[in-house]
Design an enzyme around this catalytic site. Structure first.
Site, short mmCIF file in Angstrom:
data_model
loop_
_atom_site.label_atom_id
_atom_site.label_comp_id
_atom_site.label_asym_id
_atom_site.label_seq_id
_atom_site.Cartn_x
_atom_site.Cartn_y
_atom_site.Cartn_z
N GLU A 183 1.18 -1.24 0.19
CA GLU A 183 0.38 0.01 -0.23
C GLU A 183 1.03 1.04 -0.11
O GLU A 183 0.14 2.33 -0.33
CB GLU A 183 -0.85 -0.06 0.58
CG GLU A 183 -2.34 -1.10 1.21
CD GLU A 183 -2.05 -2.56 1.50
OE1 GLU A 183 -0.31 -2.40 2.06
OE2 GLU A 183 -2.75 -2.97 1.69
N PHE B 213 -12.41 -6.93 14.33
CA PHE B 213 -10.31 -7.16 12.95
C PHE B 213 -10.48 -6.50 12.16
O PHE B 213 -11.14 -5.11 11.68
CB PHE B 213 -11.42 -8.35 11.87
CG PHE B 213 -10.49 -9.15 11.23
CD1 PHE B 213 -9.65 -9.45 11.83
CD2 PHE B 213 -10.73 -9.01 9.82
CE1 PHE B 213 -8.76 -10.39 10.43
CE2 PHE B 213 -9.60 -10.24 9.38
CZ PHE B 213 -8.44 -10.19 9.47
N GLN B 214 -8.98 -5.88 11.81
CA GLN B 214 -8.69 -4.96 10.90
C GLN B 214 -8.92 -3.33 11.46
O GLN B 214 -9.31 -2.44 10.28
CB GLN B 214 -8.49 -5.56 9.37
CG GLN B 214 -8.06 -6.42 9.38
CD GLN B 214 -7.50 -7.03 7.88
OE1 GLN B 214 -8.85 -6.51 6.87
NE2 GLN B 214 -6.78 -7.96 7.61
N LYS C 142 -17.30 -0.57 5.91
CA LYS C 142 -18.07 -1.37 5.20
C LYS C 142 -19.14 -1.54 4.90
O LYS C 142 -20.28 -1.60 3.50
CB LYS C 142 -17.75 -3.12 5.53
CG LYS C 142 -17.69 -3.87 4.21
CD LYS C 142 -17.23 -5.08 4.48
CE LYS C 142 -17.56 -5.99 3.51
NZ LYS C 142 -16.80 -7.33 3.49
N MET D 110 24.68 8.32 2.60
CA MET D 110 24.58 9.56 2.87
C MET D 110 24.53 8.96 4.90
O MET D 110 25.50 10.44 5.28
CB MET D 110 22.50 10.26 2.75
CG MET D 110 22.62 11.18 3.55
SD MET D 110 23.76 12.79 2.39
CE MET D 110 22.55 13.22 1.49
C1 LIG Z 1 18.64 14.34 1.84
C2 LIG Z 1 17.45 15.53 1.87
C3 LIG Z 1 18.32 16.46 1.40
C4 LIG Z 1 18.29 18.16 1.07
N1 LIG Z 1 18.64 18.52 1.16
C5 LIG Z 1 18.03 20.36 0.26
C6 LIG Z 1 18.93 21.27 0.40
O1 LIG Z 1 19.97 21.11 0.12
N2 LIG Z 1 18.10 22.18 -0.44
C7 LIG Z 1 16.88 22.45 -0.51
O2 LIG Z 1 16.73 23.71 -0.88
N3 LIG Z 1 15.95 21.39 0.05
C8 LIG Z 1 17.21 20.17 0.86
N4 LIG Z 1 15.92 19.45 0.82
C9 LIG Z 1 14.50 19.45 1.09
C10 LIG Z 1 13.97 19.97 1.83
O3 LIG Z 1 14.27 19.30 3.02
C11 LIG Z 1 12.49 21.04 1.91
O4 LIG Z 1 11.93 19.80 1.53
C12 LIG Z 1 12.92 21.65 1.02
O5 LIG Z 1 13.76 22.54 0.95
C13 LIG Z 1 11.32 22.57 0.64
O6 LIG Z 1 11.20 23.37 -0.21
P1 LIG Z 1 10.02 24.72 -0.35
O7 LIG Z 1 10.66 25.96 0.25
O8 LIG Z 1 9.60 24.76 -2.16
O9 LIG Z 1 9.46 24.08 -0.13
P2 LIG Z 1 7.64 23.16 -0.42
O10 LIG Z 1 7.72 21.83 0.36
O11 LIG Z 1 7.78 22.74 -1.49
O12 LIG Z 1 6.01 24.10 -0.03
C14 LIG Z 1 5.82 24.70 -0.71
C15 LIG Z 1 5.75 26.39 -0.63
O13 LIG Z 1 4.73 27.07 -1.12
C16 LIG Z 1 3.59 27.24 -0.68
N5 LIG Z 1 2.20 27.45 -2.32
C17 LIG Z 1 2.42 25.79 -2.67
N6 LIG Z 1 0.94 26.56 -3.59
C18 LIG Z 1 1.02 27.50 -3.97
C19 LIG Z 1 0.51 28.56 -4.52
N7 LIG Z 1 -0.28 27.91 -5.46
N8 LIG Z 1 0.78 29.35 -4.56
C20 LIG Z 1 1.95 30.03 -3.66
N9 LIG Z 1 2.74 29.54 -2.45
C21 LIG Z 1 2.20 27.84 -2.93
C22 LIG Z 1 3.31 26.43 0.05
O14 LIG Z 1 2.46 27.06 1.26
C23 LIG Z 1 4.64 26.33 1.13
O15 LIG Z 1 4.74 27.15 1.41
C24 LIG Z 1 16.55 18.38 1.24
C25 LIG Z 1 16.09 16.91 1.78
C26 LIG Z 1 16.54 15.37 1.39
C27 LIG Z 1 15.66 14.63 2.28
C1 LIG Z 2 12.31 5.35 5.46
C2 LIG Z 2 13.97 5.79 5.68
N1 LIG Z 2 14.72 4.81 6.40
C3 LIG Z 2 15.79 6.06 7.12
C4 LIG Z 2 15.90 7.15 6.12
C5 LIG Z 2 16.95 7.81 6.79
N2 LIG Z 2 18.29 8.08 5.29
C6 LIG Z 2 18.14 8.45 5.17
S1 LIG Z 2 19.23 8.84 3.55
C7 LIG Z 2 19.98 6.90 4.00
C8 LIG Z 2 21.23 6.26 3.44
C9 LIG Z 2 20.03 5.57 2.13
O1 LIG Z 2 20.99 4.68 1.38
P1 LIG Z 2 21.07 4.39 -0.42
O2 LIG Z 2 19.49 4.38 -0.63
O3 LIG Z 2 21.91 2.97 -0.29
O4 LIG Z 2 20.98 5.90 -1.24
P2 LIG Z 2 22.25 6.38 -1.08
O5 LIG Z 2 23.17 8.02 0.65
O6 LIG Z 2 23.90 5.53 -0.74
O7 LIG Z 2 23.14 7.10 -1.96
C10 LIG Z 2 19.24 6.65 5.37
C11 LIG Z 2 18.96 5.35 6.06
C12 LIG Z 2 15.40 7.62 5.02
N3 LIG Z 2 15.80 8.80 4.95
N4 LIG Z 2 13.73 7.02 4.84
#
Ligand SMILES: Cc1cc2nc3c(=O)[nH]c(=O)nc-3n(C[C@H](O)[C@H](O)[C@H](O)COP(=O)(O)OP(=O)(O)OC[C@H]3O[C@@H](n4cnc5c(N)ncnc54)[C@H](O)[C@@H]3O)c2cc1C
Ligand SMILES: Cc1ncc(C[n+]2csc(CCOP(=O)(O)OP(=O)(O)O)c2C)c(N)n1
Ligand SMILES: [Mg+2]
Lengths: 163, 569
Positions: free
Chosen positions: B50, B112-113, B162, B477
């Protein structure tokens, strides 16, 4: 800073838990929360007493407004308003304490609404401070139980919260 | 017309013009599945878990401007869906999730469930509704679609017991929804927009910072127009990539934790910042105190008032839809005096110097495949035209850095929740929505294993997705953080006992290829996009296990305190 936030929300199952869930999920304080339907049974009115910096309270009102079932939000404490709370307090009332307690209730303009040989139930409404003062004015030992409703608030004069 | 509850559910989906329904059957939704069986308009995609149903619906929504729809059964069906729902919630993706519930009379009896699905999902949905009366099914579904796609979009869950799917009632689909408690502001305050225009025209060191809101509101054209009118530099968040063409000379790259040197420096030192549909995330601005220590004026356009002044105080808040507000802003600027390029000449010179650091350069190798190289080649081979879906980790950052998105809705990733396992199922939704377009999944050997069972769904629906696994044999990471901040103690981040992914893909009926030599990368990719255009191919790239993502801003540090390479460690 303490804030009294008043909201109108749809009188629907789950609306209350959405509000209380918001406060716990985002780490906001709740000092008290009261809710009951309004003259329009499809709508409830809630008063929440909270505290936080201006930034936090601004976020609280914005986040509350975001909940789909919330119709209107005001921060009552931004301007003139009235707060009232109801307290029911059961006290031991025997011997000389009986007269003394009656006197205190009169001073605080409360009412005794249940009487037995050994106890009174006192009804008191007023501001939070007034209820607190009553509790500190009487002998702690005599208090059997207390129940308080939490604050209900309303704006003064032309400040009206309505859809 | 009198219909059963189940018929009503399906009729509602038809009325909403739902093309694909991603789901998994079970006891509580049997009547609904029976009705799905009897019709052809709504096509059901049977996933293998799911979580994948919800991610697939999510990918479908992100790559189109439509609402993604998923259907799950009660109990474990609903709990399995929660990760997908939370993923969509964090990135504001419009979705409707229908879950079955135990019969109304059994609710609360530990049936159940039975789980309290509405209670469990309450903190990670835009809204949810438990339907208790058959007459409420149609209004609830109508409302769900309306709430999901208007204002700040988000997932809405409708929980249907259901018994009411078996009852009968008169059906008519509501034409409109009107909610006294929900009226998102779309048009921006014109006085505020005038103030914004004034500030922008006076700026000496301007910066345009755009995010996911631009993608969600389909306003990439408006951003590009305004940026060209003003001649200002533009940066995108991870969620905003493609909101401005990456190949344009005004683009300074992504900003944030793994953003470019020039983008982060310009973000920090600008005097006027125009923030558009972006929420000043902690991965974007680093330590807010450090960020706010530098004076600058901020204009912030967002449809959600709670996004404004949440982490950073702004000077000119504009609540409204990005598209509408930008159009008005463009009109104002067009009507007034032409912006003077001399105002910003010194600033551009400064940006040029920052760019000269060439922070995205990496040392390529003839012996071992560099992960960045794979992404760069994918970009070249697909001509930048692919839909790129990513999982979470280092590979996600390299995908964002080295695949240059010129168009919106091409970059599909989980930013806010960072959900490993998102990539492959999301790609299924994308490929179904765009059957003739190249769809690639960039993943890691860790992430892909979180939803790898979906290779089976891909087979059933003949989805010619290309899976590029940047296999570094590490939860890379995590390993990177352990190397930088935990004294090289690689606690539980090595991926031992990996399967032979190529053989595994073959076992699912697909083509699997292991790639070990850098010189094979490009030829293999070319072959995959020509000879195997119509097949799912799983490419297991054995990449450098110790490569790190640079630049990096350590959590809690200021945006300018970047680690640019191993020499900064
Ligand atoms: C491993 C990892 C590393 C990351 N590193 C980075 C990084 O280096 N740099 C980075 O930028 N992010 C990074 N992120 C992502 C970060 O966590 C956030 O998800 C991201 O920065 C949020 O983006 P955003 O500010 O564009 O907001 P979003 O989450 O995209 O939010 C959108 C915003 O726009 C508004 N909005 C929506 N629709 C409308 C509309 N029609 N009109 C006006 N406003 C609207 C919403 O209200 C909200 O405030 C990383 C994520 C991960 C998992
Ligand atoms: C469901 C979930 N569990 C744990 C994490 C924490 N986490 C972030 S990046 C990462 C490693 C991802 O490994 P891989 O897919 O091999 O990517 P790589 O960083 O090696 O490119 C983990 C464990 C997460 N983001 N999501
Ligand atoms: Mg890995």
């Amino acid at each position: 800073m303490r804030h009294v936030i008043s909201l109108l929300l749809e009188n629907e199952a789950g609306a209350l838990s959405r509000v209380s869930g918001l406060f716990s999920a985002r780490g906001y304080n709740i000092e008290s929360l009261t809710v009951a339907p309004t003259e329009d049974p499809s709508m409830s009115r809630m008063t929440i007493v909270t505290s936080g910096s201006d930034d936090v309270v601004e976020q609280i009102t914005k986040q509350l407004n975001k909940l789909i079932e919330v119709v209107k939000v005001v921060d009552l404490s931004e301007a003139a308003h009235i707060e009232r709370e109801l307290m029911l307090i059961k006290v031991r009332a025997v011997g000389k304490d009986r007269e003394e307690m009656k006197r205190m209730v009169d001073i605080f303009r409360g009412r005794i609404i249940d009487v037995t040989d050994s106890s009174y139930v006192v009804e008191l409404t007023g501001s939070l401070d007034k209820l607190d003062s009553f509790i500190s004015a009487i002998d702690r030992e005599l208090i059997l139980e207390t129940v308080r409703t939490g604050v209900s608030g309303i704006g003064r004069g032309d400040r009206i919260l309505k859809v | 017309m009198v219909l059963t509850g189940a018929e009503i559910v399906v009729r509602c989906l038809q009325e909403e013009k739902v093309e694909y329904l991603f789901g998994y059957p079970g006891g509580a939704v049997l009547f609904i599945y029976d009705e799905l069986f009897k019709q052809e308009q709504v096509r059901h995609v049977l996933v293998r878990h799911e979580q994948a149903a919800v991610h697939a619906a999510d990918g479908y929504a992100r790559s189109t401007d439509k609402v993604g729809v998923a259907l799950v059964t009660s109990g474990p069906g609903a709990t399995n869906a929660v990760t997908g729902i939370a993923t969509a919630y964090m990135d504001s993706i419009p979705m409707v999730i229908i879950s079955g519930q135990v019969p109304t009379a059994a609710i609360g009896l530990d049936a159940f469930q039975e789980v309290d699905t509405v209670g469990i999902t309450r903190p990670c949905v835009k809204h949810n509704i438990l339907v208790k009366d058959i007459r409420d099914i149609a209004p609830a579904i109508k409302k769900a679609f309306y709430i999901a796609k208007t204002g700040r979009p988000g997932p809405v869950l409708v929980d249907i017991p259901k018994d009411i799917t078996a009852q009968r009632a008169e059906f008519s689909y509501p034409q409109e929804v009107s909610l006294r408690s929900y009226n998102p502001v779309v048009k921006g305050h014109s006085g505020q927009i005038r103030k914004a225009a004034q500030l922008l025209l006076e700026a000496k060191r301007p910066m345009i910072y755009t995010g996911g809101g631009v993608i969600l509101s389909d306003a990439a054209k408006q951003v590009t127009k305004l940026a060209r009118q003003l001649g200002f530099p533009v940066t995108n968040t991870l969620m905003g990539l493609g909101g401005y063409p990456a190949s344009d000379k005004q683009f300074v790259g992504m900003l944030g934790m793994h953003g470019t040197y020039e983008a982060n420096m310009a973000m920090h030192y600008c005097d006027v910042l125009l923030a558009v549909g972006a929420r000043f995330d902690d991965r974007v601005i680093g330590d807010p105190k450090h960020f706010q220590a530098e004076p600058r004026k901020i204009v912030h356009i967002d449809i959600d008032p709670s996004s404004i002044s949440k982490r950073v105080k702004v000077d000119v808040p504009i609540v409204g839809d990005v598209k509408e507000v930008l159009e008005e802003l463009s009109r104002l600027i067009e009507a007034g005096e032409k912006p003077n390029p001399e105002n910003t000449a010194a600033w551009w010179k400064q940006i040029g110097e920052w760019r000269d650091k060439k922070c995205m350069e990496y040392k390529n190798s003839a012996e071992v495949i560099k992960p960045q190289f794979v992404v760069q080649k994918l970009w070249e081979v697909t001509g930048g035209d692919a839909f790129v879906c990513s999982d979470v980790g280092q590979h996600q950052m390299w995908a964002a850095q080295y695949y240059h998105f010129d168009e919106p809705r091409r970059w599909i990733n989980s930013g806010g929740l960072g959900t490993m396992g998102f990539g492959l199922p999301a790609a299924m939704g994308v490929q179904l929505a765009h059957p003739d377009k190249p769809v690639a999944v960039i993943t890691g050997e860790g992430s892909i294993q979180m939803c790898i069972q979906e290779l089976s769904t891909c087979k059933q629906f003949r989805l010619p997705i290309k899976v590029l696994s940047l296999n570094n044999r590490y939860l890379g990471m995590v390993r990177q953080w352990q190397q930088f901040f935990h004294g090289n103690r690689y606690s539980e981040s090595y991926m031992d006992s990996l399967p032979d992914f190529a053989k595994l893909a073959e076992a699912y009926g697909h083509i699997g290829i292991q790639v070990t030599k850098p010189s094979d990368v490009e030829p293999v990719l070319r072959e995959v996009y020509t000879k195997h255009k119509n097949d799912l191919v799983f490419l297991d790239f054995q990449v450098d296990p110790t490569e790190n993502v640079y630049p990096m801003v350590q959590g809690g540090k200021g945006l300018t305190e970047m680690i640019l390479g191993s020499e900064d460690l």
